[in-house]
Scaffold this motif. Structure first.
Motif, short mmCIF file in Angstrom:
data_model
loop_
_atom_site.label_atom_id
_atom_site.label_comp_id
_atom_site.label_asym_id
_atom_site.label_seq_id
_atom_site.Cartn_x
_atom_site.Cartn_y
_atom_site.Cartn_z
N PHE A 71 72.38 -26.37 -22.38
CA PHE A 71 73.11 -27.04 -21.29
C PHE A 71 73.57 -26.01 -20.25
O PHE A 71 73.40 -26.21 -19.04
CB PHE A 71 74.32 -27.78 -21.87
CG PHE A 71 75.15 -28.50 -20.85
CD1 PHE A 71 74.79 -29.77 -20.39
CD2 PHE A 71 76.32 -27.94 -20.34
CE1 PHE A 71 75.56 -30.44 -19.45
CE2 PHE A 71 77.10 -28.60 -19.40
CZ PHE A 71 76.71 -29.86 -18.95
N ALA A 72 74.13 -24.89 -20.75
CA ALA A 72 74.61 -23.83 -19.85
C ALA A 72 73.46 -23.23 -19.03
O ALA A 72 73.63 -22.90 -17.86
CB ALA A 72 75.30 -22.74 -20.66
N LEU A 73 72.27 -23.13 -19.65
CA LEU A 73 71.10 -22.58 -18.94
C LEU A 73 70.56 -23.55 -17.89
O LEU A 73 70.05 -23.14 -16.85
CB LEU A 73 70.00 -22.23 -19.95
CG LEU A 73 70.29 -21.06 -20.91
CD1 LEU A 73 69.25 -21.01 -22.01
CD2 LEU A 73 70.33 -19.73 -20.16
N LEU A 74 70.66 -24.86 -18.17
CA LEU A 74 70.15 -25.87 -17.24
C LEU A 74 71.09 -26.15 -16.08
O LEU A 74 70.66 -26.57 -15.00
CB LEU A 74 69.90 -27.18 -18.00
CG LEU A 74 68.62 -27.28 -18.83
CD1 LEU A 74 68.66 -28.52 -19.72
CD2 LEU A 74 67.38 -27.30 -17.95
N LYS A 126 73.51 -30.77 -10.02
CA LYS A 126 73.79 -31.87 -9.09
C LYS A 126 73.56 -33.25 -9.71
O LYS A 126 74.13 -34.24 -9.27
CB LYS A 126 72.94 -31.73 -7.82
CG LYS A 126 71.44 -31.78 -8.03
CD LYS A 126 70.69 -31.58 -6.72
CE LYS A 126 69.18 -31.71 -6.90
NZ LYS A 126 68.61 -30.65 -7.78
N VAL A 127 72.73 -33.30 -10.77
CA VAL A 127 72.44 -34.60 -11.40
C VAL A 127 73.66 -35.17 -12.11
O VAL A 127 73.72 -36.38 -12.39
CB VAL A 127 71.24 -34.47 -12.37
CG1 VAL A 127 71.66 -33.88 -13.71
CG2 VAL A 127 70.58 -35.83 -12.60
N LEU A 128 74.66 -34.33 -12.37
CA LEU A 128 75.87 -34.79 -13.07
C LEU A 128 77.03 -35.10 -12.12
O LEU A 128 78.12 -35.46 -12.57
CB LEU A 128 76.32 -33.72 -14.08
CG LEU A 128 75.30 -33.36 -15.19
CD1 LEU A 128 75.85 -32.27 -16.09
CD2 LEU A 128 74.92 -34.59 -16.00
N TRP A 169 61.98 -31.83 -13.52
CA TRP A 169 62.05 -31.64 -14.98
C TRP A 169 63.42 -31.16 -15.44
O TRP A 169 63.92 -31.60 -16.48
CB TRP A 169 60.96 -30.68 -15.45
CG TRP A 169 61.24 -29.23 -15.16
CD1 TRP A 169 60.88 -28.53 -14.06
CD2 TRP A 169 61.97 -28.32 -15.99
NE1 TRP A 169 61.33 -27.24 -14.13
CE2 TRP A 169 62.00 -27.08 -15.31
CE3 TRP A 169 62.60 -28.42 -17.23
CZ2 TRP A 169 62.64 -25.96 -15.85
CZ3 TRP A 169 63.24 -27.31 -17.77
CH2 TRP A 169 63.25 -26.09 -17.07
N SER A 170 64.06 -30.25 -14.67
CA SER A 170 65.35 -29.70 -15.10
C SER A 170 66.45 -30.76 -15.03
O SER A 170 67.30 -30.85 -15.92
CB SER A 170 65.73 -28.46 -14.28
OG SER A 170 65.71 -28.75 -12.89
N ALA A 171 66.40 -31.60 -13.97
CA ALA A 171 67.38 -32.69 -13.84
C ALA A 171 67.18 -33.73 -14.94
O ALA A 171 68.14 -34.21 -15.55
CB ALA A 171 67.26 -33.35 -12.47
N PHE A 172 65.91 -34.05 -15.22
CA PHE A 172 65.59 -35.05 -16.24
C PHE A 172 66.04 -34.57 -17.63
O PHE A 172 66.60 -35.33 -18.42
CB PHE A 172 64.08 -35.32 -16.23
CG PHE A 172 63.66 -36.45 -17.12
CD1 PHE A 172 64.14 -37.73 -16.91
CD2 PHE A 172 62.76 -36.23 -18.15
CE1 PHE A 172 63.73 -38.79 -17.72
CE2 PHE A 172 62.35 -37.28 -18.97
CZ PHE A 172 62.84 -38.56 -18.76
N LEU A 173 65.81 -33.28 -17.90
CA LEU A 173 66.21 -32.72 -19.20
C LEU A 173 67.73 -32.59 -19.30
O LEU A 173 68.33 -32.91 -20.33
CB LEU A 173 65.53 -31.36 -19.42
CG LEU A 173 65.70 -30.72 -20.80
CD1 LEU A 173 65.36 -31.69 -21.93
CD2 LEU A 173 64.83 -29.47 -20.92
N LEU A 174 68.37 -32.14 -18.21
CA LEU A 174 69.83 -31.99 -18.23
C LEU A 174 70.52 -33.34 -18.43
O LEU A 174 71.52 -33.43 -19.15
CB LEU A 174 70.32 -31.34 -16.93
CG LEU A 174 71.83 -31.08 -16.85
CD1 LEU A 174 72.30 -30.15 -17.96
CD2 LEU A 174 72.22 -30.49 -15.49
#
Length: 300
Positions: A48-51, A57-59, A189-194
């Protein structure tokens, strides 16, 4: 949705089993240092910290994520919360041979869940592919000696990995059926995974808290645990999830399920590498059977 297996999607779907094999080996190595639910929680806190710098911004409160919180909560539960926690739990409650044996049911779960919940018909070719793939796994687990397989005794702990396989299969089918997901999140991909990890972290935190509450938790801090956490957060978590999601989108969940059976083969190879052994003939035969299952099942 037309999906087919290409060299690129095959590569994307081969990387996760290799990293997950490393995850299983490392998980066993550090099982004395940290309890399974706590290990899973720490792993995803680090991921989570790495993403966060990539896709924080997705949060935000005005993000398109929140109207779809139910879907992302389920994705997070099935993958981050349940699958990984059950895998680590299985590694402490069952023997490695049993865990990989039961885990080899993944292609069958993929086909059954696709049929039951997503209305996808199963062809004879896919059943044949599943049989070939699983026989390759059996060959690895028996080390080429049938009598070793006959000595396997399933214990209640093996239900954990069976449940984990079912969770992962349903998760993979959900990935291939985006429904109403916002494209801006889906294509990043990073937003979807986060988005998945944020909800999954709540689930895994709940499970870890329960582990501490009932007095089953333990942790021994030190460089071995810190190094292991960095590896399982970056490799089997971020890189593997990214590659698996992209591979499933390209090839489809049914074909992807067969690639998961490369995990026991890679686990055996990594184990022999750490023990200084050389790969045996049965490893080569198993690889041919597993890949044969992939080819047979994915042909039109």
């Amino acid at each position: 949705m037309h999906m087919r297996l290409t060299p690129t999607s095959a590569l994307l779907l081969t990387l996760p089993p290799l990293l997950w094999a490393g995850n299983a080996v490392v998980g066993r190595l550090i099982s004395d240092l940290v309890s399974p639910m706590t290990l899973n929680f720490l792993r995803w806190v680090l991921a989570f910290a790495l993403l966060l710098p990539l896709a924080g911004k997705v949060l935000r409160p005005n993000s398109l994520l929140w109207p779809h919180w139910r879907r992302f909560s389920l994705l997070g539960l099935l993958s981050v919360g349940a699958y990984n926690a059950l895998l680590y739990l299985a590694l402490t409650t069952s023997t490695p041979i049993n865990v990989t044996l039961v885990g080899s049911s993944m292609p069958v779960w993929m086909l059954l869940i696709g049929r039951l919940f997503f209305g996808v018909l199963i062809s004879r070719r896919q059943w044949l592919g599943a049989a070939l793939s699983i026989s390759g796994v059996m060959l690895v687990l028996s080390r080429g000696q049938l009598e070793l397989l006959l000595q396997v005794h399933l214990v209640p702990g093996d239900l954990y990995i069976l449940l984990a396989s079912a969770c992962w299969a349903y998760y993979s089918w959900m990935l291939a059926h985006p429904t109403t997901e916002p494209q801006t999140i889906r294509t990043d991909w990073s937003a979807f995974l986060l988005a998945q990890v944020a909800f999954g972290l709540a689930w895994s935190g709940l499970f870890a808290g329960s582990e501490w509450a009932i007095g089953q938790a333990h942790i021994s801090w030190g460089w071995p645990l810190a190094g292991a956490l960095v590896f399982i957060a970056v490799g089997p978590a971020l890189m593997a999830f990214r590659a698996w999601g992209a591979g499933v989108a390209r090839a489809g969940p049914a074909a992807a399920g067969f690639f998961s059976n490369l995990t026991p083969l890679f686990t055996a190879l990594l184990s022999t590498a750490f023990l200084g052994d050389t790969p045996k003939l049965y490893h080569v035969l198993a690889f041919i059977l597993i890949v044969g299952g992939i080819v047979v099942s994915s042909r039109r």
